[in-house]
Design a protein around this motif. Structure first.
Motif, PDB file in Angstrom:
ATOM      1  N   THR A 195       0.866  -1.177   0.000  1.00 28.51           N
ATOM      2  CA  THR A 195       0.000   0.000   0.000  1.00 28.51           C
ATOM      3  C   THR A 195       0.907   1.232   0.000  1.00 28.51           C
ATOM      4  OG1 THR A 195      -0.113  -0.088   2.410  1.00 28.51           O
ATOM      5  CG2 THR A 195      -1.869  -1.186   1.187  1.00 28.51           C
ATOM      6  N   CYS A 196       0.317   2.397   0.156  1.00 27.64           N
ATOM      7  CA  CYS A 196       1.074   3.650   0.026  1.00 27.64           C
ATOM      8  C   CYS A 196       2.326   3.677   0.904  1.00 27.64           C
ATOM      9  CB  CYS A 196       0.188   4.848   0.389  1.00 27.64           C
ATOM     10  SG  CYS A 196      -1.355   4.915  -0.540  1.00 27.64           S
ATOM     11  N   ASN A 197       2.166   3.288   2.183  1.00 23.71           N
ATOM     12  CA  ASN A 197       3.286   3.431   3.116  1.00 23.71           C
ATOM     13  C   ASN A 197       4.428   2.459   2.833  1.00 23.71           C
ATOM     14  OD1 ASN A 197       1.258   1.495   4.188  1.00 23.71           O
ATOM     15  ND2 ASN A 197       2.842   1.119   5.706  1.00 23.71           N
ATOM     16  N   ASP A 198       4.158   1.380   2.092  1.00 21.15           N
ATOM     17  CA  ASP A 198       5.246   0.446   1.769  1.00 21.15           C
ATOM     18  C   ASP A 198       6.282   1.108   0.873  1.00 21.15           C
ATOM     19  OD1 ASP A 198       4.583  -2.343   2.872  1.00 21.15           O
ATOM     20  OD2 ASP A 198       2.706  -1.731   1.943  1.00 21.15           O
TER      21      ASP A 198
ATOM     22  N   GLY B  52       7.421   9.759   7.984  1.00 27.10           N
ATOM     23  CA  GLY B  52       8.328  10.608   7.207  1.00 27.10           C
ATOM     24  C   GLY B  52       8.125  10.407   5.728  1.00 27.10           C
ATOM     25  N   ALA B  53       6.871  10.360   5.297  1.00 26.01           N
ATOM     26  CA  ALA B  53       6.553  10.040   3.901  1.00 26.01           C
ATOM     27  C   ALA B  53       7.156  11.054   2.943  1.00 26.01           C
ATOM     28  CB  ALA B  53       5.040   9.999   3.718  1.00 26.01           C
ATOM     29  N   VAL B  54       7.875  10.549   1.968  1.00 21.73           N
ATOM     30  CA  VAL B  54       8.475  11.387   0.932  1.00 21.73           C
ATOM     31  C   VAL B  54       8.282  10.691  -0.411  1.00 21.73           C
ATOM     32  CG1 VAL B  54      10.211  12.453   2.408  1.00 21.73           C
ATOM     33  CG2 VAL B  54      10.719  10.282   1.282  1.00 21.73           C
ATOM     34  N   PRO B  55       8.264  11.440  -1.508  1.00 15.87           N
ATOM     35  CA  PRO B  55       8.149  10.783  -2.820  1.00 15.87           C
ATOM     36  C   PRO B  55       9.431  10.049  -3.148  1.00 15.87           C
ATOM     37  CG  PRO B  55       8.487  13.141  -3.090  1.00 15.87           C
ATOM     38  CD  PRO B  55       8.292  12.904  -1.621  1.00 15.87           C
ATOM     39  N   PRO B  56       9.365   8.763  -3.513  1.00 17.86           N
ATOM     40  CA  PRO B  56      10.589   8.047  -3.883  1.00 17.86           C
ATOM     41  C   PRO B  56      11.143   8.625  -5.173  1.00 17.86           C
ATOM     42  CG  PRO B  56       8.683   6.709  -4.394  1.00 17.86           C
ATOM     43  CD  PRO B  56       8.175   7.916  -3.658  1.00 17.86           C
ATOM     44  N   GLY B  57      12.427   8.883  -5.189  1.00 13.75           N
ATOM     45  CA  GLY B  57      13.044   9.394  -6.400  1.00 13.75           C
ATOM     46  C   GLY B  57      13.125   8.335  -7.469  1.00 13.75           C
ATOM     47  N   ILE B  58      13.324   8.767  -8.701  1.00 12.89           N
ATOM     48  CA  ILE B  58      13.406   7.831  -9.827  1.00 12.89           C
ATOM     49  C   ILE B  58      14.473   6.780  -9.573  1.00 12.89           C
ATOM     50  CG2 ILE B  58      14.159   7.655 -12.240  1.00 12.89           C
ATOM     51  CD1 ILE B  58      12.611  10.192 -12.799  1.00 12.89           C
ATOM     52  N   GLY B  59      15.579   7.186  -8.996  1.00 13.21           N
ATOM     53  CA  GLY B  59      16.676   6.242  -8.772  1.00 13.21           C
ATOM     54  C   GLY B  59      16.366   5.168  -7.761  1.00 13.21           C
TER      55      GLY B  59
ATOM     56  N   SER C 132      12.254  -4.803  -3.304  1.00 15.56           N
ATOM     57  CA  SER C 132      12.093  -5.300  -1.936  1.00 15.56           C
ATOM     58  C   SER C 132      11.098  -6.452  -1.893  1.00 15.56           C
ATOM     59  CB  SER C 132      11.653  -4.170  -1.007  1.00 15.56           C
ATOM     60  OG  SER C 132      10.373  -3.682  -1.390  1.00 15.56           O
ATOM     61  N   CYS C 133      10.179  -6.505  -2.881  1.00 10.76           N
ATOM     62  CA  CYS C 133       9.241  -7.638  -2.997  1.00 10.76           C
ATOM     63  C   CYS C 133       9.587  -8.547  -4.175  1.00 10.76           C
ATOM     64  CB  CYS C 133       7.815  -7.135  -3.163  1.00 10.76           C
ATOM     65  SG  CYS C 133       7.144  -6.299  -1.715  1.00 10.76           S
ATOM     66  N   HIS C 134       9.963  -7.929  -5.289  1.00 12.49           N
ATOM     67  CA  HIS C 134      10.260  -8.680  -6.508  1.00 12.49           C
ATOM     68  C   HIS C 134      11.779  -8.811  -6.638  1.00 12.49           C
ATOM     69  CE1 HIS C 134       6.031  -8.329  -7.590  1.00 12.49           C
ATOM     70  NE2 HIS C 134       6.104  -7.051  -7.280  1.00 12.49           N
TER      71      HIS C 134
END
Length: 242
Positions: free
Chosen positions: A33-36, A42-49, A57-59
């Motif tokens: 879900t969103c928080n994963d 400390g939610a931040v947008p994950p950068g492209i990198g 982390s799952c695949h």
């Protein structure tokens, strides 16, 4: 989001994703879900990198294959946004074989055009995985029909699992972009599927022999019954005369 000129359709996109369907329709609480991806407090947008790291982390195997490709071929694949270019970020749809290859639903053709060696490799991969899937289905259908008809084919159905495993593995190996490695596994799967089709053919040949044998036995039994009837009548006529 509006004041920054950013889209605010992430929630709607997520609701259409394979992750949301796993959570809401199947009750799979391990689905992300969103928080994963963004964290909680400390939610931040994950950068492209970092997108590939989050997906990985799952695949794990897919991510490892991707990174191995970068290392082996000395490539920097950050420019193609890695996982996101084929699978999107929020609206992650179920992967299909049509995504591989060069057909109308292909994701490969968003970067590669006809004449590129990568385009040709994608075409070969797409054709191979579709062929393997069809041959596997043909083999399974034949063997299951034979089983319903009473022929013992459980060892052949069990052996067919090899083809299924190779199909799954080849789909994963698409992330390696290694045509030779991919085709080796796909061809092993085709060999196992072809063996299943051959086993199904033998099962139906055996079934045909059984039916012929049964028909012949019925003819013999019928002839014996007719002969006994004539014999009984003959004995009755002889008894009547005396």
């Amino acid at each position: 989001m509006k004041q920054y000129g950013l889209a605010a359709n992430q929630v709607e996109d997520y609701k259409a994703s394979v992750h949301a369907k796993a959570l809401h329709d199947r009750g799979d609480t391990t689905a992300p879900t969103c928080n994963d991806c963004h964290g909680s407090h400390g939610a931040v947008p994950p950068g492209i990198g970092s997108i590939a790291n989050i997906c990985g982390s799952c695949h794990g195997r897919e991510a490892t294959l991707f990174r191995e490709t970068e290392a082996k071929k000395d490539l920097n694949l950050e420019a193609c946004i890695q996982c996101m270019v084929c699978h999107d970020n929020h609206k992650v749809l179920p992967p299909t074989d049509a995504m591989l290859g060069v057909g109308p639903e292909s994701t490969c053709t968003s970067c590669h055009a006809e004449g590129d060696k990568e385009y040709d490799a994608a075409a070969q991969m797409g054709e191979a995985v579709v062929k393997l899937d069809h041959r596997l289905s043909e083999a399974r259908e034949l063997l299951e029909r034979a089983e319903r008809a009473g022929v013992e084919v459980s060892p052949d159905l069990f052996a067919l699992q090899t083809a299924q495993d190779k199909l799954v593995e080849s789909r994963v190996l698409a992330h390696s972009f290694d045509l030779d490695r991919f085709m080796t596994v796909a061809n092993e799967g085709l060999a196992a599927a072809d063996a299943g089709i051959a086993a199904g053919g033998r099962a139906f040949t055996e079934l045909q022999y059984r039916r012929i044998g049964l028909a012949a036995s019925l003819v013999v039994i019928g002839a014996l019954i007719v002969g006994l009837v004539f014999k009984v009548r003959q004995l009755e006529r002889t008894s009547t005369r005396h």
